[in-house]
Design a protein around this motif. Structure first.
Motif, short mmCIF file in Angstrom:
data_model
loop_
_atom_site.label_atom_id
_atom_site.label_comp_id
_atom_site.label_asym_id
_atom_site.label_seq_id
_atom_site.Cartn_x
_atom_site.Cartn_y
_atom_site.Cartn_z
N HIS A 135 -3.43 0.89 -3.58
CA HIS A 135 -2.45 -0.06 -4.08
C HIS A 135 -2.60 -0.16 -5.59
O HIS A 135 -3.64 -0.58 -6.09
CB HIS A 135 -2.64 -1.43 -3.43
CG HIS A 135 -1.75 -2.50 -4.00
ND1 HIS A 135 -0.36 -2.41 -3.98
CD2 HIS A 135 -2.05 -3.69 -4.61
CE1 HIS A 135 0.15 -3.48 -4.55
NE2 HIS A 135 -0.85 -4.27 -4.95
N ASN A 136 -1.56 0.24 -6.32
CA ASN A 136 -1.60 0.23 -7.79
C ASN A 136 -2.84 0.96 -8.32
O ASN A 136 -3.58 0.45 -9.19
CB ASN A 136 -1.58 -1.21 -8.32
CG ASN A 136 -0.25 -1.90 -8.05
OD1 ASN A 136 0.79 -1.24 -7.93
ND2 ASN A 136 -0.29 -3.23 -7.93
N GLU A 137 -3.08 2.14 -7.77
CA GLU A 137 -4.18 3.01 -8.18
C GLU A 137 -5.55 2.42 -7.89
O GLU A 137 -6.57 2.86 -8.43
CB GLU A 137 -4.08 3.36 -9.67
CG GLU A 137 -2.81 4.14 -10.03
CD GLU A 137 -2.78 4.54 -11.49
OE1 GLU A 137 -3.69 4.13 -12.24
OE2 GLU A 137 -1.84 5.27 -11.87
N HIS A 138 -5.60 1.41 -7.04
CA HIS A 138 -6.86 0.83 -6.61
C HIS A 138 -7.06 1.12 -5.12
O HIS A 138 -6.13 1.00 -4.32
CB HIS A 138 -6.87 -0.70 -6.84
CG HIS A 138 -6.85 -1.07 -8.29
ND1 HIS A 138 -7.94 -0.96 -9.11
CD2 HIS A 138 -5.85 -1.58 -9.06
CE1 HIS A 138 -7.63 -1.36 -10.33
NE2 HIS A 138 -6.35 -1.74 -10.34
N TYR A 139 -8.30 1.49 -4.77
CA TYR A 139 -8.61 1.79 -3.39
C TYR A 139 -9.04 0.52 -2.67
O TYR A 139 -9.87 -0.24 -3.16
CB TYR A 139 -9.73 2.83 -3.31
CG TYR A 139 -9.31 4.20 -3.80
CD1 TYR A 139 -8.71 5.11 -2.95
CD2 TYR A 139 -9.52 4.57 -5.12
CE1 TYR A 139 -8.31 6.36 -3.40
CE2 TYR A 139 -9.12 5.82 -5.59
CZ TYR A 139 -8.52 6.72 -4.72
OH TYR A 139 -8.13 7.95 -5.16
N ILE A 140 -8.44 0.34 -1.48
CA ILE A 140 -8.75 -0.84 -0.66
C ILE A 140 -9.33 -0.35 0.66
O ILE A 140 -8.70 0.41 1.40
CB ILE A 140 -7.48 -1.68 -0.38
CG1 ILE A 140 -6.82 -2.09 -1.71
CG2 ILE A 140 -7.82 -2.90 0.46
CD1 ILE A 140 -5.48 -2.77 -1.53
N ASP A 141 -10.56 -0.78 0.94
CA ASP A 141 -11.24 -0.37 2.17
C ASP A 141 -10.81 -1.30 3.31
O ASP A 141 -11.13 -2.49 3.33
CB ASP A 141 -12.75 -0.43 1.97
CG ASP A 141 -13.49 0.24 3.14
OD1 ASP A 141 -12.86 0.46 4.20
OD2 ASP A 141 -14.68 0.55 2.97
N LEU A 142 -10.06 -0.73 4.27
CA LEU A 142 -9.55 -1.53 5.42
C LEU A 142 -10.25 -1.13 6.72
O LEU A 142 -9.74 -1.40 7.81
CB LEU A 142 -8.03 -1.32 5.56
CG LEU A 142 -7.21 -1.79 4.35
CD1 LEU A 142 -5.76 -1.34 4.51
CD2 LEU A 142 -7.29 -3.30 4.23
N THR A 143 -11.42 -0.53 6.58
CA THR A 143 -12.14 -0.07 7.78
C THR A 143 -12.47 -1.23 8.70
O THR A 143 -12.44 -1.10 9.94
CB THR A 143 -13.44 0.64 7.35
OG1 THR A 143 -13.10 1.72 6.47
CG2 THR A 143 -14.18 1.21 8.56
N SER A 144 -12.79 -2.37 8.09
CA SER A 144 -13.16 -3.53 8.92
C SER A 144 -11.99 -4.03 9.77
O SER A 144 -12.20 -4.78 10.73
CB SER A 144 -13.67 -4.66 8.02
OG SER A 144 -12.65 -5.07 7.11
N GLN A 145 -10.77 -3.62 9.41
CA GLN A 145 -9.59 -4.05 10.16
C GLN A 145 -9.33 -3.17 11.39
O GLN A 145 -8.44 -3.46 12.19
CB GLN A 145 -8.35 -4.02 9.25
CG GLN A 145 -8.51 -4.87 7.99
CD GLN A 145 -8.76 -6.33 8.29
OE1 GLN A 145 -8.15 -6.91 9.19
NE2 GLN A 145 -9.69 -6.94 7.53
N ILE A 200 0.85 -1.19 0.00
CA ILE A 200 0.00 0.00 0.00
C ILE A 200 0.89 1.23 0.00
O ILE A 200 1.67 1.46 0.92
CB ILE A 200 -0.95 0.00 1.21
CG1 ILE A 200 -1.88 -1.21 1.13
CG2 ILE A 200 -1.74 1.30 1.27
CD1 ILE A 200 -2.82 -1.35 2.30
N GLY A 201 0.75 2.03 -1.04
CA GLY A 201 1.63 3.18 -1.18
C GLY A 201 1.07 4.45 -0.57
O GLY A 201 1.80 5.42 -0.38
N GLN A 202 -0.24 4.49 -0.26
CA GLN A 202 -0.83 5.71 0.26
C GLN A 202 -1.99 5.34 1.18
O GLN A 202 -2.76 4.40 0.91
CB GLN A 202 -1.33 6.59 -0.91
CG GLN A 202 -1.50 8.05 -0.56
CD GLN A 202 -1.70 8.91 -1.80
OE1 GLN A 202 -1.94 8.38 -2.87
NE2 GLN A 202 -1.57 10.21 -1.65
#
Length: 263
Positions: free
Chosen positions: A245-255, A224-226
């Motif tokens: 990550h690679n211009e894709h948004y990853i929702d980590l709220t559940s973590q 994850i770069g940002q």
């Protein structure tokens, strides 16, 4: 059907048409009809195409060149011509072709000797001058009225276009203003960055709670770069955690361990 043209006078069988004087003269007895300019051209056109039907549209186009006239103008002109010819005994010179136009038979233009010279006082001047002048005035008035109506229609169309463009432009400006405002809000929302265990995180300047920073540290994999962290409200302060990550948004709220906040 014209036989000859001399000094502006054109001959059609037993009739001479003088375009400059606007007269139609029966040669056999010099019976003279004084008509309007348009009536002169109507008779000439019908006589020149004898035995053929001339459509109303053609007569309106050819006999009123440069003027805007209505079908009523042609109807009045034909009526005036018939009235003038009837005064010298020519009662069926112009024939109506239903739903098409008008015509003159070639036989009507041939000299059969059936019209001896009229008395002197009649043959000098058999005119429909007043009718012709009234028609000219009516034509002029119709041109003015039609021109005014056309101008009014053009003005209304222009105003409608301007109103339509104004509303359209207003909506476009509002749309881009809202988009710009939203973009500025999104940009200004992440006004600060904070270092979480060597990781740069974009946030709104409010100190991040421990569950958020802990979740970031636990997912420190380098992929994850940002990072983005921002509050989403609720009965107590809850946070949204997003990684890029690679211009894709990853929702980590559940973590994010926010159970304590829910309690």
């Amino acid at each position: 059907m014209n036989d000859e043209v001399n000094n502006g006078v054109e001959r059609f069988g037993r009739f001479d048409v003088d375009y400059s004087r606007r007269t139609i003269t029966r040669i056999s007895d010099n019976a003279v009809l004084k008509v309007s300019r348009s009536e002169t051209h109507i008779f000439a056109l019908l006589a020149n195409t004898a035995n053929n039907t001339v459509h109303r549209e053609t007569l309106l186009k050819e006999c009123w060149q440069g003027k805007i006239v209505t079908n009523n103008s042609l109807t009045v002109a034909i009526k005036n011509l018939r009235t003038s010819f009837s005064k010298i005994g020519e009662h069926k010179i112009i024939i109506t072709e239903p739903k098409l136009g008008y015509s003159i038979r070639a036989v009507s233009l041939a000299d059969d000797g059936s019209h001896p010279p009229l008395p002197e006082d009649i043959s000098k001047h058999i005119e429909a001058h007043e009718i012709a002048e009234q028609l000219e005035l009516q034509e002029h008035q119709e041109v003015i009225i039609d021109a005014r109506e056309n101008n009014e229609k053009k003005k209304r169309r222009l105003l409608n276009k301007l109103n339509a463009f104004s509303l359209f432009d207003f909506l476009i400006v509002c749309f881009f203003f809202l988009v710009t405002l939203f973009a500025c809000y999104q940009y200004l929302f992440f006004v600060n960055t904070v270092d979480v265990d060597g990781i740069s995180v974009n946030y709104n300047g409010v100190e991040l709670p421990n569950p958020v920073t802990q979740a970031i540290i636990e997912h420190k994999t380098g992929d994850i770069g940002q990072w983005y962290a921002f509050p989403i409200g609720g009965l107590c302060e809850r946070y949204k955690l997003i990684g890029v990550h690679n211009e894709h948004y990853i929702d980590l709220t559940s973590q994010v361990n926010q159970e304590q906040c829910d309690a």
